[in-house]
Design an enzyme around this catalytic site. Structure first.
Site, short mmCIF file in Angstrom:
data_model
loop_
_atom_site.label_atom_id
_atom_site.label_comp_id
_atom_site.label_asym_id
_atom_site.label_seq_id
_atom_site.Cartn_x
_atom_site.Cartn_y
_atom_site.Cartn_z
N TYR A 92 11.63 -7.72 -21.86
CA TYR A 92 13.35 -7.57 -21.90
C TYR A 92 13.71 -7.66 -20.48
O TYR A 92 15.03 -7.91 -20.08
CB TYR A 92 13.81 -6.27 -22.49
CG TYR A 92 13.53 -5.91 -23.84
CD1 TYR A 92 12.81 -6.91 -24.57
CD2 TYR A 92 14.03 -4.78 -24.47
CE1 TYR A 92 12.96 -6.53 -26.12
CE2 TYR A 92 14.16 -4.52 -25.91
CZ TYR A 92 13.29 -5.38 -26.69
OH TYR A 92 13.32 -5.63 -28.21
N GLY A 93 13.13 -7.58 -19.51
CA GLY A 93 13.24 -7.20 -18.06
C GLY A 93 14.01 -8.60 -17.53
O GLY A 93 14.67 -8.42 -16.54
N ASP B 259 10.32 0.57 -27.52
CA ASP B 259 10.28 -0.10 -26.29
C ASP B 259 10.10 -1.65 -26.60
O ASP B 259 10.06 -2.04 -27.65
CB ASP B 259 8.98 0.35 -25.46
CG ASP B 259 8.88 -0.35 -24.18
OD1 ASP B 259 9.73 -0.62 -23.52
OD2 ASP B 259 7.70 -0.49 -23.74
N SER B 260 10.12 -2.41 -25.47
CA SER B 260 9.94 -3.71 -25.73
C SER B 260 8.58 -4.04 -26.09
O SER B 260 8.07 -5.31 -26.36
CB SER B 260 10.47 -4.39 -24.13
OG SER B 260 9.77 -3.92 -23.27
N GLU C 226 -0.14 -5.42 -18.80
CA GLU C 226 -0.66 -5.80 -20.19
C GLU C 226 -2.05 -6.54 -20.01
O GLU C 226 -2.58 -6.53 -21.23
CB GLU C 226 0.41 -6.87 -20.61
CG GLU C 226 1.96 -6.27 -20.54
CD GLU C 226 2.45 -6.23 -21.85
OE1 GLU C 226 2.12 -6.74 -22.96
OE2 GLU C 226 3.58 -5.32 -22.05
N CYS D 285 12.39 2.76 -22.76
CA CYS D 285 12.40 1.51 -22.11
C CYS D 285 13.78 1.47 -20.95
O CYS D 285 14.72 1.75 -21.40
CB CYS D 285 12.93 0.17 -23.04
SG CYS D 285 12.87 -1.27 -22.32
N ASN D 286 13.30 1.31 -19.83
CA ASN D 286 14.31 1.42 -18.83
C ASN D 286 15.19 0.25 -18.74
O ASN D 286 16.69 0.73 -18.80
CB ASN D 286 13.58 1.34 -17.44
CG ASN D 286 13.05 2.65 -16.89
OD1 ASN D 286 13.48 3.38 -16.31
ND2 ASN D 286 11.68 2.71 -17.40
N THR D 287 14.85 -1.03 -19.28
CA THR D 287 15.86 -2.20 -19.34
C THR D 287 16.81 -1.87 -20.49
O THR D 287 18.00 -2.10 -20.19
CB THR D 287 14.96 -3.32 -19.30
OG1 THR D 287 13.98 -3.49 -18.52
CG2 THR D 287 15.73 -4.61 -19.44
N CYS E 155 10.28 1.95 -14.71
CA CYS E 155 9.58 0.72 -15.86
C CYS E 155 8.66 1.42 -16.37
O CYS E 155 7.67 2.02 -15.93
CB CYS E 155 9.27 -0.61 -15.22
SG CYS E 155 8.62 -1.55 -16.44
N THR E 156 8.61 1.47 -17.75
CA THR E 156 7.54 2.42 -18.51
C THR E 156 6.30 1.84 -18.62
O THR E 156 5.15 2.80 -18.69
CB THR E 156 8.15 2.21 -20.12
OG1 THR E 156 8.12 0.84 -20.44
CG2 THR E 156 9.29 3.30 -20.15
N HIS E 157 6.12 0.62 -17.96
CA HIS E 157 4.64 0.22 -17.46
C HIS E 157 4.14 0.92 -16.28
O HIS E 157 2.89 0.95 -16.13
CB HIS E 157 4.55 -1.35 -17.50
CG HIS E 157 4.53 -2.11 -18.87
ND1 HIS E 157 5.67 -2.19 -19.42
CD2 HIS E 157 3.71 -2.99 -19.41
CE1 HIS E 157 5.60 -2.92 -20.54
NE2 HIS E 157 4.30 -3.43 -20.40
N1 DGL Z 1 9.59 -1.58 -20.85
C1 DGL Z 1 10.30 -2.19 -20.12
C2 DGL Z 1 11.10 -1.23 -18.93
O1 DGL Z 1 10.76 -0.13 -19.06
C3 DGL Z 1 9.63 -3.00 -19.35
C4 DGL Z 1 8.88 -4.39 -19.88
C5 DGL Z 1 9.98 -5.53 -19.98
O2 DGL Z 1 10.20 -6.16 -19.07
O3 DGL Z 1 10.44 -5.54 -21.24
O4 DGL Z 1 11.80 -1.62 -18.27
#
Ligand code: DGL
Length: 271
Positions: free
Chosen positions: A43-44, A11-12, A153, A74-76, A185-187
């Site tokens: 990453y978003g 993930d990011s 975070e 990570c979705n992005t 988004c994984t968060h």
């Molecule tokens: N983990 C990223 C996602 O699932 C979110 C955090 C990011 O922007 O990197 O999209």
């Protein structure tokens, strides 16, 4: 490489731990190597080219760990880089967007689905594309919620500030009368109770991690790569980050059903 090789999960940053947690629950016999790109998160807000470049480096690092499969947690990164890397490597790869879309398409009764995610994921339109490829009559409403990532975070998962922001972000989705909301988004699964409180009981929340872990099990079974080692071996789960190892370790220990001893720093630019 064989059935005892680990699965690479990345993930990011810390968000992908919500996916790793689900894999640990559903396929406890598997070893995991987790990489969080904590030096380059988020990453978003980045371009597709940058995300693909980062993902290629992470994949090269995971290949040095001889992983038998890779989970883009990570979705992005799933939205922007999965299709590219799938063609470049031999190990099977699974992302989180398709599983999330599939769950939501099945769950919605009134055909109105909301997606909350980073700007990049919403702009990719991939959730809408996958959901409507399952059923073109389903309506999908996306909303980027960029402040949720830094709030998680900072540990503000049950804070009135986060609740206030959630009310603002989610207002337009409530007005659309959705009955299903994808935490894209994984968060965001870490804000599940807060988001659920704002949306109300009539809206079901979809965490793509659950279906991703199920999909991973199916993929490993199909490729005959499922581990048969039920023993909880020492060093079963390994964690690597590109920065802030101690902060990551503390965070991981607050959400995983397992105590992490060490997190190692990787100079990801070298890969
Ligand atoms: N983990 C990223 C996602 O699932 C979110 C955090 C990011 O922007 O990197 O999209």
């Amino acid at each position: 490489m064989g059935n005892h090789a680990p699965i690479g999960v990345f993930d990011s940053g810390i968000g992908g731990l919500t996916v790793a947690r689900e894999i640990m629950r559903q396929i406890p016999e598997e070893r995991l190597v987790y990489f969080g790109d904590t030096a380059r998160v988020p990453y978003g807000s980045k371009s597709q080219n940058t995300i693909i470049h980062f993902v290629r480096q992470i994949v090269r690092f995971l290949e040095t760990k001889e992983v038998k499969a890779i989970v883009v947690a990570c979705n992005t990164a799933s939205a922007y880089a999965l299709e590219t890397i799938e063609k470049e490597i031999d190990v099977p790869v699974i992302g989180v967007v398709k599983p999330g879309a599939k769950t939501a398409a099945k769950a919605s009764k009134n055909g109105r689905i909301g997606v909350i995610a980073t700007d990049a994921t919403i702009n990719s339109g991939l959730y809408t594309k996958f959901i409507q490829s399952i059923n073109p009559n389903l309506q999908v409403f996306g909303k980027a919620c960029p402040l949720f990532v830094p709030l998680v975070e900072e540990g503000l998962t049950h804070d009135f500030v986060t609740e206030e922001i959630a009310k603002r972000y989610l207002k337009e989705l409530k007005e659309k009368e959705i009955d299903t909301l994808i935490l894209g988004c994984t968060h965001y699964p870490l804000l599940r109770s807060l988001i659920g409180g704002v949306m109300g009981d009539a809206v079901q929340l979809v965490n793509p991690a659950y279906e991703t872990a199920l999909g991973l099990r199916r993929l490993l079974t199909e490729k005959r790569l499922l581990s048969e080692d039920a023993a909880c071996a020492e060093g079963k789960y390994e964690f690597f980050v590109s920065d802030g190892a101690e902060k990551f370790r503390v965070f991981a220990n607050s959400i995983l059903p397992y105590e992490i001893q060490t997190t190692q720093i990787v100079d990801i630019e070298k890969y």
